[in-house]
Design a protein around this motif. Sequence first.
Motif, PDB file in Angstrom:
ATOM      1  N   LEU A  70       0.836  -1.189   0.000  1.00 21.88           N
ATOM      2  CA  LEU A  70       0.000   0.000   0.000  1.00 21.88           C
ATOM      3  C   LEU A  70       0.870   1.238   0.000  1.00 21.88           C
ATOM      4  O   LEU A  70       1.804   1.358   0.788  1.00 21.88           O
ATOM      5  CB  LEU A  70      -0.920   0.017   1.223  1.00 21.88           C
ATOM      6  N   VAL A  71       0.552   2.176  -0.902  1.00 21.98           N
ATOM      7  CA  VAL A  71       1.253   3.452  -1.001  1.00 21.98           C
ATOM      8  C   VAL A  71       0.255   4.517  -0.573  1.00 21.98           C
ATOM      9  O   VAL A  71      -0.777   4.693  -1.206  1.00 21.98           O
ATOM     10  CB  VAL A  71       1.734   3.707  -2.445  1.00 21.98           C
ATOM     11  N   PHE A  72       0.562   5.229   0.504  1.00 22.58           N
ATOM     12  CA  PHE A  72      -0.370   6.198   1.064  1.00 22.58           C
ATOM     13  C   PHE A  72       0.280   7.571   1.078  1.00 22.58           C
ATOM     14  O   PHE A  72       1.351   7.759   1.647  1.00 22.58           O
ATOM     15  CB  PHE A  72      -0.757   5.790   2.488  1.00 22.58           C
ATOM     16  N   HIS A  73      -0.349   8.533   0.401  1.00 27.15           N
ATOM     17  CA  HIS A  73       0.113   9.923   0.388  1.00 27.15           C
ATOM     18  C   HIS A  73      -0.838  10.740   1.239  1.00 27.15           C
ATOM     19  O   HIS A  73      -2.064  10.598   1.143  1.00 27.15           O
ATOM     20  CB  HIS A  73       0.116  10.483  -1.040  1.00 27.15           C
ATOM     21  N   TYR A  74      -0.278  11.626   2.046  1.00 29.97           N
ATOM     22  CA  TYR A  74      -1.085  12.409   2.967  1.00 29.97           C
ATOM     23  C   TYR A  74      -0.428  13.768   3.164  1.00 29.97           C
ATOM     24  O   TYR A  74       0.773  13.857   3.356  1.00 29.97           O
ATOM     25  CB  TYR A  74      -1.179  11.675   4.305  1.00 29.97           C
ATOM     26  N   LYS A  75      -1.234  14.815   3.058  1.00 31.14           N
ATOM     27  CA  LYS A  75      -0.746  16.161   3.356  1.00 31.14           C
ATOM     28  C   LYS A  75      -1.636  16.723   4.462  1.00 31.14           C
ATOM     29  O   LYS A  75      -2.843  16.901   4.271  1.00 31.14           O
ATOM     30  CB  LYS A  75      -0.809  17.056   2.117  1.00 31.14           C
ATOM     31  N   ARG A  76      -1.044  16.990   5.574  1.00 29.80           N
ATOM     32  CA  ARG A  76      -1.834  17.442   6.718  1.00 29.80           C
ATOM     33  C   ARG A  76      -2.348  18.854   6.486  1.00 29.80           C
ATOM     34  O   ARG A  76      -1.741  19.644   5.778  1.00 29.80           O
ATOM     35  CB  ARG A  76      -1.003  17.358   8.006  1.00 29.80           C
ATOM     36  N   LYS A  77      -3.458  19.144   7.077  1.00 34.94           N
ATOM     37  CA  LYS A  77      -4.137  20.442   7.024  1.00 34.94           C
ATOM     38  C   LYS A  77      -4.621  20.817   5.617  1.00 34.94           C
ATOM     39  O   LYS A  77      -5.054  21.939   5.397  1.00 34.94           O
ATOM     40  CB  LYS A  77      -3.244  21.563   7.554  1.00 34.94           C
ATOM     41  N   LYS A  78      -4.511  19.940   4.648  1.00 42.02           N
ATOM     42  CA  LYS A  78      -4.927  20.258   3.275  1.00 42.02           C
ATOM     43  C   LYS A  78      -6.062  19.354   2.794  1.00 42.02           C
ATOM     44  O   LYS A  78      -6.462  19.446   1.639  1.00 42.02           O
ATOM     45  CB  LYS A  78      -3.750  20.108   2.299  1.00 42.02           C
ATOM     46  N   GLN A  79      -6.518  18.439   3.648  1.00 39.18           N
ATOM     47  CA  GLN A  79      -7.579  17.500   3.292  1.00 39.18           C
ATOM     48  C   GLN A  79      -7.202  16.660   2.058  1.00 39.18           C
ATOM     49  O   GLN A  79      -8.038  16.401   1.194  1.00 39.18           O
ATOM     50  CB  GLN A  79      -8.912  18.243   3.039  1.00 39.18           C
ATOM     51  N   TYR A  80      -5.934  16.253   1.987  1.00 35.22           N
ATOM     52  CA  TYR A  80      -5.474  15.477   0.843  1.00 35.22           C
ATOM     53  C   TYR A  80      -5.021  14.103   1.326  1.00 35.22           C
ATOM     54  O   TYR A  80      -4.129  13.983   2.164  1.00 35.22           O
ATOM     55  CB  TYR A  80      -4.303  16.192   0.148  1.00 35.22           C
ATOM     56  N   LYS A  81      -5.659  13.066   0.810  1.00 35.50           N
ATOM     57  CA  LYS A  81      -5.274  11.684   1.090  1.00 35.50           C
ATOM     58  C   LYS A  81      -5.397  10.893  -0.208  1.00 35.50           C
ATOM     59  O   LYS A  81      -6.343  11.087  -0.969  1.00 35.50           O
ATOM     60  CB  LYS A  81      -6.184  11.064   2.136  1.00 35.50           C
ATOM     61  N   LYS A  82      -4.438  10.022  -0.455  1.00 35.12           N
ATOM     62  CA  LYS A  82      -4.471   9.188  -1.654  1.00 35.12           C
ATOM     63  C   LYS A  82      -3.915   7.824  -1.290  1.00 35.12           C
ATOM     64  O   LYS A  82      -2.822   7.724  -0.739  1.00 35.12           O
ATOM     65  CB  LYS A  82      -3.645   9.832  -2.749  1.00 35.12           C
ATOM     66  N   GLN A  84      -2.999   3.986  -2.777  1.00 35.23           N
ATOM     67  CA  GLN A  84      -2.755   3.255  -4.016  1.00 35.23           C
ATOM     68  C   GLN A  84      -2.121   1.916  -3.657  1.00 35.23           C
ATOM     69  O   GLN A  84      -1.283   1.846  -2.767  1.00 35.23           O
ATOM     70  CB  GLN A  84      -1.822   4.065  -4.912  1.00 35.23           C
ATOM     71  N   GLY A  85      -2.505   0.852  -4.346  1.00 39.55           N
ATOM     72  CA  GLY A  85      -1.936  -0.468  -4.112  1.00 39.55           C
ATOM     73  C   GLY A  85      -1.067  -0.892  -5.284  1.00 39.55           C
ATOM     74  O   GLY A  85      -1.232  -0.420  -6.405  1.00 39.55           O
ATOM     75  N   HIS A  86      -0.130  -1.809  -5.006  1.00 44.84           N
ATOM     76  CA  HIS A  86       0.774  -2.297  -6.050  1.00 44.84           C
ATOM     77  C   HIS A  86       1.120  -3.756  -5.765  1.00 44.84           C
ATOM     78  O   HIS A  86       1.404  -4.125  -4.630  1.00 44.84           O
ATOM     79  CB  HIS A  86       2.053  -1.464  -6.094  1.00 44.84           C
ATOM     80  N   ARG A  87       1.084  -4.592  -6.808  1.00 42.05           N
ATOM     81  CA  ARG A  87       1.540  -5.973  -6.705  1.00 42.05           C
ATOM     82  C   ARG A  87       2.555  -6.219  -7.813  1.00 42.05           C
ATOM     83  O   ARG A  87       2.232  -6.095  -9.000  1.00 42.05           O
ATOM     84  CB  ARG A  87       0.374  -6.948  -6.844  1.00 42.05           C
TER      85      ARG A  87
END
Length: 108
Positions: A70-82, A84-87
């Motif tokens: 699992l690849v998780f991108h997060y930017k605090r205070k910006k309401q940004y979450k993404k 992504q999965g990879h095999r």
Amino acid sequence: MYAVIRTGGKQYRVAPGDVLKVEKVVADDNGTVEFSDVVAASSEAGSFADPAGAKVVASVVGDGRGDKILVFHYKRKKQYKKLQGHRQSFTQIRINEIVVGGNSYTAQ
């Protein structure tokens, strides 16, 4: 006897009879794969042979895909979450023969 081969951007130390998972490779009609990118080869402890012209012959045992990462991108205070999965795809191979300097080493 062992050799160090390079495939899929990684290096592997292999000996005749070893079974390992490498990144996806294409086999020929017989189900064999030949690795000609040999970095080092050794026939006895403490000595290295010239890897020029050396090759490693392997047979394909099977294909598959690895565990999900699992690849998780997060930017605090910006309401940004993404999320992504990879095999990663892999090919499982068995080393049949190592050819160095005209000598052939096979599994017992």
